[in-house]
Design a protein around this motif. Structure first.
Motif, mmCIF file in Angstrom:
data_model
loop_
_atom_site.group_PDB
_atom_site.id
_atom_site.type_symbol
_atom_site.label_atom_id
_atom_site.label_comp_id
_atom_site.label_asym_id
_atom_site.label_seq_id
_atom_site.Cartn_x
_atom_site.Cartn_y
_atom_site.Cartn_z
ATOM 1 N N LYS A 156 0.844 -1.211 0.000
ATOM 2 C CA LYS A 156 0.000 0.000 0.000
ATOM 3 C C LYS A 156 0.871 1.250 0.000
ATOM 4 C CE LYS A 156 -4.209 -1.784 2.043
ATOM 5 N NZ LYS A 156 -4.688 -2.294 3.299
ATOM 6 N N ILE A 157 1.917 1.216 0.826
ATOM 7 C CA ILE A 157 2.835 2.364 0.902
ATOM 8 C C ILE A 157 3.454 2.622 -0.473
ATOM 9 C CG2 ILE A 157 5.076 3.115 1.821
ATOM 10 C CD1 ILE A 157 4.239 1.783 4.498
ATOM 11 N N ALA A 158 3.922 1.539 -1.105
ATOM 12 C CA ALA A 158 4.556 1.694 -2.426
ATOM 13 C C ALA A 158 3.558 2.254 -3.434
ATOM 14 C CB ALA A 158 5.100 0.350 -2.900
ATOM 15 N N ALA A 159 2.306 1.797 -3.350
ATOM 16 C CA ALA A 159 1.303 2.273 -4.315
ATOM 17 C C ALA A 159 1.004 3.748 -4.091
ATOM 18 C CB ALA A 159 0.042 1.428 -4.188
ATOM 19 N N ILE A 160 0.905 4.163 -2.844
ATOM 20 C CA ILE A 160 0.621 5.591 -2.598
ATOM 21 C C ILE A 160 1.813 6.451 -3.044
ATOM 22 C CG2 ILE A 160 0.092 7.352 -0.864
ATOM 23 C CD1 ILE A 160 -1.497 5.381 0.652
ATOM 24 N N GLU A 161 3.025 5.954 -2.794
ATOM 25 C CA GLU A 161 4.201 6.702 -3.269
ATOM 26 C C GLU A 161 4.134 6.862 -4.785
ATOM 27 O OE1 GLU A 161 7.499 5.554 0.156
ATOM 28 O OE2 GLU A 161 7.334 4.333 -1.636
ATOM 29 N N ALA A 162 3.711 5.783 -5.455
ATOM 30 C CA ALA A 162 3.608 5.852 -6.923
ATOM 31 C C ALA A 162 2.497 6.814 -7.337
ATOM 32 C CB ALA A 162 3.342 4.450 -7.472
ATOM 33 N N MET A 163 1.387 6.838 -6.588
ATOM 34 C CA MET A 163 0.303 7.768 -6.915
ATOM 35 C C MET A 163 0.793 9.212 -6.775
ATOM 36 S SD MET A 163 -2.540 5.494 -5.055
ATOM 37 C CE MET A 163 -4.025 6.398 -4.787
ATOM 38 N N LEU A 164 1.498 9.455 -5.669
ATOM 39 C CA LEU A 164 2.011 10.823 -5.452
ATOM 40 C C LEU A 164 2.972 11.230 -6.572
ATOM 41 C CD1 LEU A 164 2.527 10.874 -1.600
ATOM 42 C CD2 LEU A 164 1.184 12.531 -2.891
ATOM 43 N N ALA A 165 3.691 10.237 -7.103
ATOM 44 C CA ALA A 165 4.671 10.558 -8.149
ATOM 45 C C ALA A 165 3.991 10.939 -9.464
ATOM 46 C CB ALA A 165 5.610 9.371 -8.373
ATOM 47 N N VAL A 166 2.776 10.464 -9.688
ATOM 48 C CA VAL A 166 2.140 10.753 -10.988
ATOM 49 C C VAL A 166 1.081 11.865 -10.924
ATOM 50 C CG1 VAL A 166 2.573 8.462 -11.967
ATOM 51 C CG2 VAL A 166 0.429 8.861 -10.757
ATOM 52 N N VAL A 167 0.654 12.238 -9.711
ATOM 53 C CA VAL A 167 -0.362 13.303 -9.627
ATOM 54 C C VAL A 167 0.293 14.641 -9.976
ATOM 55 C CG1 VAL A 167 -1.887 14.583 -8.079
ATOM 56 C CG2 VAL A 167 -1.676 12.114 -7.849
ATOM 57 N N PRO A 168 -0.237 15.357 -10.953
ATOM 58 C CA PRO A 168 0.363 16.651 -11.280
ATOM 59 C C PRO A 168 0.164 17.640 -10.126
ATOM 60 C CG PRO A 168 -1.626 16.249 -12.590
ATOM 61 C CD PRO A 168 -1.396 15.018 -11.785
ATOM 62 N N LYS A 169 1.135 18.544 -9.974
ATOM 63 C CA LYS A 169 1.043 19.494 -8.856
ATOM 64 C C LYS A 169 0.347 20.774 -9.306
ATOM 65 C CE LYS A 169 4.971 18.146 -6.062
ATOM 66 N NZ LYS A 169 6.028 17.523 -6.836
ATOM 67 N N HIS A 170 -0.895 20.979 -8.913
ATOM 68 C CA HIS A 170 -1.572 22.264 -9.126
ATOM 69 C C HIS A 170 -2.729 22.365 -8.146
ATOM 70 C CE1 HIS A 170 -4.701 20.093 -11.294
ATOM 71 N NE2 HIS A 170 -3.781 19.581 -12.094
ATOM 72 N N LYS A 171 -3.366 23.519 -8.141
ATOM 73 C CA LYS A 171 -4.418 23.782 -7.146
ATOM 74 C C LYS A 171 -5.474 22.681 -7.109
ATOM 75 C CE LYS A 171 -5.350 27.568 -4.552
ATOM 76 N NZ LYS A 171 -4.568 26.874 -3.628
ATOM 77 N N GLY A 172 -5.879 22.238 -8.300
ATOM 78 C CA GLY A 172 -6.968 21.265 -8.415
ATOM 79 C C GLY A 172 -6.656 19.936 -7.740
ATOM 80 N N THR A 173 -5.370 19.659 -7.494
ATOM 81 C CA THR A 173 -5.035 18.360 -6.885
ATOM 82 C C THR A 173 -4.543 18.509 -5.442
ATOM 83 O OG1 THR A 173 -2.770 18.444 -7.728
ATOM 84 C CG2 THR A 173 -4.390 17.337 -9.121
ATOM 85 N N ASP A 174 -4.602 19.739 -4.907
ATOM 86 C CA ASP A 174 -4.117 19.977 -3.539
ATOM 87 C C ASP A 174 -4.734 19.013 -2.531
ATOM 88 O OD1 ASP A 174 -2.397 21.899 -4.168
ATOM 89 O OD2 ASP A 174 -3.581 23.601 -3.423
ATOM 90 N N LYS A 175 -6.068 18.914 -2.613
ATOM 91 C CA LYS A 175 -6.787 18.096 -1.624
ATOM 92 C C LYS A 175 -6.397 16.623 -1.741
ATOM 93 C CE LYS A 175 -11.096 17.914 0.017
ATOM 94 N NZ LYS A 175 -12.401 17.530 -0.303
ATOM 95 N N LEU A 176 -6.360 16.183 -2.983
ATOM 96 C CA LEU A 176 -6.012 14.784 -3.231
ATOM 97 C C LEU A 176 -4.612 14.477 -2.700
ATOM 98 C CD1 LEU A 176 -6.486 12.010 -4.578
ATOM 99 C CD2 LEU A 176 -5.589 12.986 -6.682
ATOM 100 N N ARG A 177 -3.662 15.375 -2.997
ATOM 101 C CA ARG A 177 -2.282 15.111 -2.564
ATOM 102 C C ARG A 177 -2.173 15.112 -1.044
ATOM 103 N NH1 ARG A 177 1.153 19.020 -4.561
ATOM 104 N NH2 ARG A 177 -0.593 20.242 -5.324
ATOM 105 N N ALA A 178 -2.896 16.050 -0.404
ATOM 106 C CA ALA A 178 -2.872 16.094 1.060
ATOM 107 C C ALA A 178 -3.448 14.799 1.632
ATOM 108 C CB ALA A 178 -3.669 17.306 1.553
ATOM 109 N N ASP A 179 -4.510 14.337 1.003
ATOM 110 C CA ASP A 179 -5.148 13.105 1.468
ATOM 111 C C ASP A 179 -4.201 11.910 1.322
ATOM 112 O OD1 ASP A 179 -7.287 11.411 2.300
ATOM 113 O OD2 ASP A 179 -7.489 10.803 0.201
ATOM 114 N N LEU A 180 -3.521 11.860 0.179
ATOM 115 C CA LEU A 180 -2.578 10.756 -0.056
ATOM 116 C C LEU A 180 -1.450 10.780 0.965
ATOM 117 C CD1 LEU A 180 -2.294 10.783 -3.977
ATOM 118 C CD2 LEU A 180 -3.341 9.009 -2.567
#
Ligand code: GTP
Ligand code: MG
Length: 326
Positions: free
Chosen positions: A25-49
């Protein structure tokens, strides 16, 4: 859920949903964080991850030690030599291992696909060399056990992606290697380096065809240090035979065959020794009592007369046939 997530996100998210262990699970979340683009629209998602990640990590800490992961990094040596591939995420390390061996490590179009070292045998001439595919390294994250594995290996292939800023990628990996081992992993050039150095070859993967030549030349110019480099493609097979040859040369090995007096040479499987080895070293490899009994030897090879008599100090050449006289 933000609308503009890349398709890779959904693949790693699926992996997260299917993950059973905390480590997966940890590895998968790290991978998710690596592919989520960084901008306002993804702030919440990244914080949640990140929140989920730190929760899992703290739980994982409590359950340690597992010991299982250590075992993943203790890989038994097989074949004539052990060569470890290392590099940033998604550069094609696994694709290269798949192309050079009969094994099928997981290859996928998202980063952090490989989660533990994966050994496979690469046939070359009449020997085989062990290649080890490894999880990616980044400046923020390099696994100490992986560095230990690099230290023990006979050779390191630093893999970069010629199409995405390879000089920065090489810089990152070089910093990790040098920082960890205080320069003990040095570039190996023509055998005139000290005993602490280890052959390193930089492999510029995704050099699919001639159109990538310019990228490779720019890469070569941008890199300040004099690393030995080769442009290859796991996808099209470009320069893969040359890569095998370069690996064999960098390892500085000789293959020798033995024969009994009056018999044909045994070509089934060569003895593999370090360049600079002698007839006496070969004798020791065959049986520990042999060096003491050894009188002389006869050699068939490139630099000798057929069946030439030599002493125990004769330097073995690749391809020599040796008849030991005990
Ligand atoms: N065009 C091209 N694509 C390649 C080549 N080699 C690998 N790829 C693609 O690059 C992506 C990543 O390949 P992997 O082999 O999984 O990369 P990796 O370095 O093992 O990635 P991690 O396990 O995440 O570190 C996949 O989509 C491959 O199909 C190549 O030579 N040319
Ligand atoms: Mg991989």
């Amino acid at each position: 859920m933000p609308a503009n997530l890349p398709p890779e996100y959904f693949e790693v998210e699926k992996r997260y949903r299917e993950a059973k262990s905390a480590a997966d699970k940890i590895a998968a979340i790290e991978a998710m964080l690596a592919v989520v683009p960084k901008h306002k629209g993804t702030d919440k998602l990244r914080a949640d991850l990140r929140r989920r990640l730190s929760k899992l990590r703290s739980r994982d800490q409590i359950r340690k030690p597992t010991g299982k992961k250590d075992a993943d990094y203790r890989i038994e040596r097989h074949g004539a030599a052990q060569v470890v591939l290392v590099g940033p995420p998604n550069v094609g390390k696994s694709a290269l291992v798949a192309a050079l061996t009969n094994a099928a490590p997981e290859v996928a179009d998202f980063p952090h696909t490989t989660r533990k070292p994966f050994p496979a045998m690469m046939p070359y001439k009449d020997i085989s060399i062990q290649l080890i595919d490894t999880p990616p390294v980044t400046r923020q994250c390099s696994e100490p056990r992986l560095l230990e594995m690099l230290r023990k290996a006979d050779m390191v292939l630093v893999v970069v992606d010629v199409s995405t800023d390879p000089s920065r990628q090489l810089g990152d990996v070089a910093a990790i290697l040098k920082g960890s081992y205080n320069g003990s992993l040095k570039v190996h050039q023509g055998g005139n380096t000290g005993p602490a150095s280890k052959p390193v070859l930089v492999v510029a993967n995704k050099s699919d065809d001639f159109s990538r030549e310019e990228d490779f030349e720019i890469f070569r110019e941008l890199v300040e240090e004099d690393w030995p480099m080769l442009a290859v493609s796991a996808k099209t097979g470009r320069n893969l035979n040359l890569l095998k040859q370069r690996i064999f040369e960098c390892l500085e090995m000789v293959r020798v065959y033995t024969k009994a007096p009056g018999k044909e040479p045994d070509y089934t499987e060569p003895f593999v020794l370090k360049k600079g080895s002698t007839v006496e070293d070969l004798a020791a490899k065959i049986h520990r009592d042999f060096p003491g009994k050894l009188k002389c030897a006869r050699v068939w090879g490139k630099n000798v007369y057929d069946g030439q008599m030599v002493h125990r100090g004769y330097l073995l050449e690749d391809g020599d046939v040796i008849e030991l006289r005990l």
